[in-house]
Enzyme design. Structure first.
Site, PDB file in Angstrom:
ATOM      1  N   ARG A   1       0.687  -1.426  -0.120  1.00  0.00           N
ATOM      2  CA  ARG A   1      -0.472   0.349  -0.017  1.00  0.00           C
ATOM      3  C   ARG A   1       0.782   1.244  -0.524  1.00  0.00           C
ATOM      4  NH1 ARG A   1      -5.353  -0.010   1.241  1.00  0.00           N
ATOM      5  NH2 ARG A   1      -5.230  -2.312   1.696  1.00  0.00           N
TER       6      ARG A   1
ATOM      7  N   MET B   1     -11.956   4.327  -4.207  1.00  0.00           N
ATOM      8  CA  MET B   1     -11.650   2.850  -3.884  1.00  0.00           C
ATOM      9  C   MET B   1     -10.658   2.735  -2.882  1.00  0.00           C
ATOM     10  SD  MET B   1     -15.306   3.398  -3.487  1.00  0.00           S
ATOM     11  CE  MET B   1     -15.375   1.370  -2.374  1.00  0.00           C
ATOM     12  N   ARG B   2      -9.675   3.317  -1.962  1.00  0.00           N
ATOM     13  CA  ARG B   2      -8.978   2.730  -1.405  1.00  0.00           C
ATOM     14  C   ARG B   2      -8.330   3.813  -0.108  1.00  0.00           C
ATOM     15  NH1 ARG B   2      -5.544  -1.501  -2.865  1.00  0.00           N
ATOM     16  NH2 ARG B   2      -3.698  -0.043  -2.092  1.00  0.00           N
ATOM     17  N   ILE B   3      -8.205   2.792   0.669  1.00  0.00           N
ATOM     18  CA  ILE B   3      -7.318   3.514   2.250  1.00  0.00           C
ATOM     19  C   ILE B   3      -6.247   3.849   1.942  1.00  0.00           C
ATOM     20  CG2 ILE B   3      -7.367   2.495   4.391  1.00  0.00           C
ATOM     21  CD1 ILE B   3      -9.707   0.697   4.668  1.00  0.00           C
ATOM     22  N   LEU B   4      -6.323   4.814   2.604  1.00  0.00           N
ATOM     23  CA  LEU B   4      -5.102   5.339   2.127  1.00  0.00           C
ATOM     24  C   LEU B   4      -3.905   5.906   3.502  1.00  0.00           C
ATOM     25  CD1 LEU B   4      -6.184   8.541   0.274  1.00  0.00           C
ATOM     26  CD2 LEU B   4      -5.081   7.477  -0.983  1.00  0.00           C
TER      27      LEU B   4
ATOM     28  N   HIS C   1     -18.660  11.215   0.567  1.00  0.00           N
ATOM     29  CA  HIS C   1     -19.266   9.986   1.762  1.00  0.00           C
ATOM     30  C   HIS C   1     -20.797  10.561   2.203  1.00  0.00           C
ATOM     31  CE1 HIS C   1     -18.950   6.364   4.606  1.00  0.00           C
ATOM     32  NE2 HIS C   1     -19.563   7.179   5.077  1.00  0.00           N
TER      33      HIS C   1
ATOM     34  N   GLU D   1      -8.120   9.326  10.774  1.00  0.00           N
ATOM     35  CA  GLU D   1      -9.147   8.643  10.486  1.00  0.00           C
ATOM     36  C   GLU D   1     -10.417   8.694   9.938  1.00  0.00           C
ATOM     37  OE1 GLU D   1     -12.150   7.857  14.321  1.00  0.00           O
ATOM     38  OE2 GLU D   1     -10.688   9.670  14.589  1.00  0.00           O
TER      39      GLU D   1
ATOM     40  N   ASP E   1     -13.727   8.838   7.384  1.00  0.00           N
ATOM     41  CA  ASP E   1     -14.226   9.681   7.011  1.00  0.00           C
ATOM     42  C   ASP E   1     -14.864  10.434   9.013  1.00  0.00           C
ATOM     43  OD1 ASP E   1     -14.653   8.168   5.383  1.00  0.00           O
ATOM     44  OD2 ASP E   1     -16.357   6.142   5.455  1.00  0.00           O
TER      45      ASP E   1
ATOM     46  N   GLU F   1     -25.547  14.790  -3.548  1.00  0.00           N
ATOM     47  CA  GLU F   1     -23.463  14.357  -4.207  1.00  0.00           C
ATOM     48  C   GLU F   1     -23.850  15.526  -5.217  1.00  0.00           C
ATOM     49  OE1 GLU F   1     -21.517  10.590  -3.189  1.00  0.00           O
ATOM     50  OE2 GLU F   1     -23.838   9.987  -2.150  1.00  0.00           O
TER      51      GLU F   1
END
Length: 197
Positions: free
Chosen positions: A69, A98-101, A117, A151, A153, A182
């Protein structure tokens, strides 16, 4: 000129809403800002076709080509930073990315990394937000534009929109109603950031 880079993984409907707002409201003249590039971690992302049709440069950086990552995020940072202009590091917008950074990536873009979100944060962070709102008996749902922090969202809120949860709603019908909002609030939140910078 302040450059904006949008990160996507899928269809890119929020990205397209931002591109159309930038053109319609002439962000280049009004705010000395432009969407310089759209980058996806998936070559199959439909949003890439939409971005090209709007005349915006696109790039693909496949996360599966990287051993970790951290390695992917480092390469992505290098691509984004190539769009910096003197005195203006790029503004980075997550639009269905759609990736957690990694914390290193998030901290590198602190105050310049924005996400949308599909819930009224801090409620229902994470995934499956619409079904969770229905299951909880919520009478309203919505969307939140926020600055990204390490952290997930939980960054400072820039804009929110509220929609009713209707009797008989499914996750899909609620998602569709939220998505229309949105597309309105994300460009507005970006404009406010551009005005403040």
């Amino acid at each position: 000129m302040k450059n904006i880079v949008i990160l996507i993984s899928g269809g890119g409907s929020n990205m397209l809403a931002i591109l159309k707002a930038a053109q319609r409201d002439n962000w280049a003249a009004q705010y000395q800002a432009q969407v310089a590039a759209v980058i996806s971690n998936k070559a199959s992302a439909g949003g890439l076709v939409l971005a090209r049709a709007q005349g915006v440069a696109t790039e693909v950086l496949d996360h599966t080509s990287f051993a970790s990552r951290e390695a992917f995020d480092a390469a992505l940072m290098a691509r984004i930073d190539s769009y910096a202009t003197p005195g203006h590091p790029p503004l980075v917008l997550l639009a269905g990315f759609m990736r957690i950074l990694t914390p290193g990536f998030v901290n590198h873009y602190a105050g310049r990394l924005v996400n949308i979100h599909p819930s009224l944060l801090p409620a229902f962070a994470g995934l499956n937000t619409h079904q969770r709102a229905i299951d909880a008996g919520c009478q309203v749902a919505g969307a939140t534009v926020h600055l990204v922090t390490p952290e997930l969202d939980h960054g400072p809120i820039l804009a929110q929109a509220v929609v009713p949860v209707l009797p008989g709603d499914s996750a899909d019908t609620l998602a569709a109603r939220v998505l229309t909002q949105e597309h309105l609030i994300y460009p507005r939140a970006v404009v406010k950031l551009l005005q403040d910078k």
